[in-house]
Scaffold this active site. Structure first.
Site, short mmCIF file in Angstrom:
data_model
loop_
_atom_site.label_atom_id
_atom_site.label_comp_id
_atom_site.label_asym_id
_atom_site.label_seq_id
_atom_site.Cartn_x
_atom_site.Cartn_y
_atom_site.Cartn_z
CG ASP A 443 51.32 29.08 -34.55
OD1 ASP A 443 50.18 28.83 -34.14
OD2 ASP A 443 51.69 30.20 -34.94
CD GLU A 472 47.03 26.61 -35.39
OE1 GLU A 472 46.06 27.22 -34.91
OE2 GLU A 472 48.10 27.17 -35.69
#
Length: 583
Positions: A443, A472
């Site tokens: 993330d 990400e």
């Protein structure tokens, strides 16, 4: 395919079990009655005592243009697939286009003693030789199916027949209308559902005024393919596997689920409720995922949290709304048994307010808590966007803290702190080693210093050398974070935008430029491409013309990289997270 047929197929692939060799010079009966003897009779065919479905043709050893030595290949690897140029070796870094499992299905009512078979122009389908037509298996509802392993990138001309036994062509009824045409690609599974309209039916293709034109078009396409394709490599393509990526990821077809939404969990977790094993519901979707051709399941956040999963409370606990660690281990093991890899969402940049470390700082104050250094903290409200009153004294004192993009419920770790780094590394290795997952989607990786990811990579690869690490990433040059000493791959937001925007604005130049940019900047790795995810509107809602969803999906799978479908997008599900829709 019946068990006996599968066993014959396996025996053929292993090169054993057949004692008889015959020269293949039988005349061929094509639709319309035309006779041909176009097969080279000097090619030796190893076949079983009875001609069963022509599967033995996988054991041919024509030299073609491949230069592959079947005998040497068999001795090294225990099997050979040389029909249509499918003998192969696994030497060096050569990577093969995988065989495509093609499932043919047609509905046809037959009389007692009859069955439906499949015959076609290719070697595997019998070269229109009815004795080598492939028998199909009857299923409920007068459906007939057969699943074959076929070469990638082939054009296949075929038809269905109804016959009695395995004998004379005079007992055969051909499917009316033009021949069927199939193009295989690199999908691992293709399902073909054809129709057989009875002669005289108003829906019968043979009654169409365009039947002759269609038949001519099929023949012309097949002839053009045969004239241009024979010399092209049909065995291996020298696809370079980026040195930083595990080999299995090159052919990964990902399916993303957001477990809390996919499994219907409550939006809030009060941390006092019972453990509800919702992860077990995934078992209901195993066959569906296999039929889609999915070979990698990517889970959204599953750590214990208060709300959406990104406000982590405990990295070593599974959210009670989903189940527990033992259940997750079972699911991972079952998915592996089905040939699917598992990637989890790693939320390591920030935690929730009720994470034990942050809660300790709030309870005792930064001066008295050993965890104060785990977060980026300031004494003045203007130091950071987050502010919390401590639980000491009259509650008038407090501290500022950095939080993810101003969301005060997600305080950011200080990843330069050695204790925090070791916590995250231990979490990552635990799930790789003890739970058995195959990788991490990381993330907000673009907000974390690349030097952290270099150390993270070293720890993960030591625990599981073939794990996949996908960051990400949104803006900028992804190679800042991706490379041999950093992450393996990146979420390709840049191409994702072009995939839908080019369709909305009828601007294929936008898509072309995005593809060229990928080829220039990101040729060193395979990005994870997607049309939508939990942070974006669903593709069917984002596109101005929903029918373009099909075209967008084709473009996704045609793009270089790892395609990732967000659950339900393949069904045209709608929803706009920006307008309050859930996950």
């Amino acid at each position: 395919m019946s068990l006996s047929t599968r066993n014959i197929f396996r025996a053929c692939l292993s090169g054993g079990g057949f004692d008889h060799s015959v020269h293949h010079n039988a005349s061929k009966l094509q639709p319309g009655g035309a006779q041909t003897n176009d097969v080279n009779s000097a090619q030796l065919v190893s076949r079983p005592l009875r001609s069963v479905a022509g599967f033995a043709r996988y054991c041919w050893a024509p030299s073609l243009s491949t230069g592959v030595d079947r005998q040497a290949s068999s001795s090294r690897h225990g099997r050979s697939r040389s029909s249509m140029g499918l003998c192969y070796t696994l030497e060096g870094e050569t990577v093969l286009d995988p065989l495509v499992a093609v499932k043919f299905k047609v509905q046809r009512t037959v009389s007692f003693g009859q069955h439906v078979a499949l015959v076609g122009k290719s070697n595997l389908l019998g070269k229109w030789n009815l004795e080598d037509a492939i028998p199909m298996e009857w299923e409920e509802g007068d459906n007939w199916t057969v699943e074959l392993d076929m070469p990638s990138w082939e054009m296949v001309e075929y038809k269905y027949i109804v016959r009695s036994g395995f004998g004379s062509p005079k007992d055969v009824t051909w499917q009316p209308g033009p021949n069927n045409l199939l193009n295989t690609n690199r999908h691992t599974l293709v399902t073909v559902e054809d129709t057989w309209e009875e002669e005289g039916s108003r829906h019968c293709r043979a009654r169409s005024p365009y039947c002759q034109e269609a038949a001519a078009a099929v023949a012309a396409a097949s002839e053009a393919f045969d004239s241009k394709a024979p010399l092209r490599p049909r065995v291996a393509t020298e696809r370079s596997i980026p040195p930083s990526m595990p080999p299995w990821s090159v052919d990964a077809v990902m399916y993303q689920i957001f477990p809390l939404g996919f499994l219907g969990a409550p939006c809030e977790n009060d941390l006092n409720g019972p453990i509800v094993p919702r992860l077990a519901q995934l078992r209901n979707y195993y066959s569906y995922l296999q039929d889609l051709g999915v070979n990698c399941l990517y889970f959204g956040p599953i750590f214990e949290s208060v709300s959406h999963g990104y406000d982590t409370i405990n990295h070593f606990k599974i959210d009670r709304r989903l189940g527990d660690m033992d259940l997750l281990k079972q699911i991972v093991s079952e998915l592996h048994a089905l040939g699917m890899r598992v990637v989890l969402d790693g939320v390591f940049n920030h935690t929730g307010l009720k994470h034990h470390a942050f809660d300790h700082v709030v309870t005792n104050g930064p001066a008295e808590s050993p965890y104060a250094g785990w977060y980026r903290i300031g004494a003045r409200k203007t130091d950071h966007k987050g502010w919390v009153a401590t639980k000491q004294g009259d509650g008038s004192s407090g501290f500022a803290y950095d939080c993810w993009e101003g969301h005060s419920n997600m305080p950011c770790f200080d990843l330069s702190n050695p204790e925090v780094r070791q916590l995250i590394f231990s979490v990552a290795k635990f799930y790789l080693e003890e739970v058995g997952i195959d990788g991490w989607r990381l993330d907000v990786a673009h907000q974390i210093d690349p030097t952290f990811w270099a150390e993270f990579r070293a720890e993960c690869k030591a625990a599981k050398p073939d794990c996949l690490l996908v960051g990400e990433l949104m803006h900028g040059n992804y190679t800042t974070w991706v490379g041999p000493n950093h992450l393996d791959s990146a979420t390709n937001f840049q191409l994702s935008h072009a995939l839908w925007s080019s369709l909305n604005h009828c601007n294929m130049n936008e898509l072309a430029e995005a593809i060229l940019r990928d080829d220039v900047l990101y040729s060193s790795f395979h990005p994870m491409n997607f049309l939508g995810n939990h942070d974006t509107p669903r593709i069917a809602s984002r596109l101005q013309n929903p029918i373009h969803t099909h075209l967008a999906t084709v473009l996704l799978f045609a793009s270089r990289g790892m395609p990732a479908l967000y659950y339900g997008d393949e069904l045209g599900m709608v929803g706009n997270k920006m307008a309050g829709a859930g996950w």
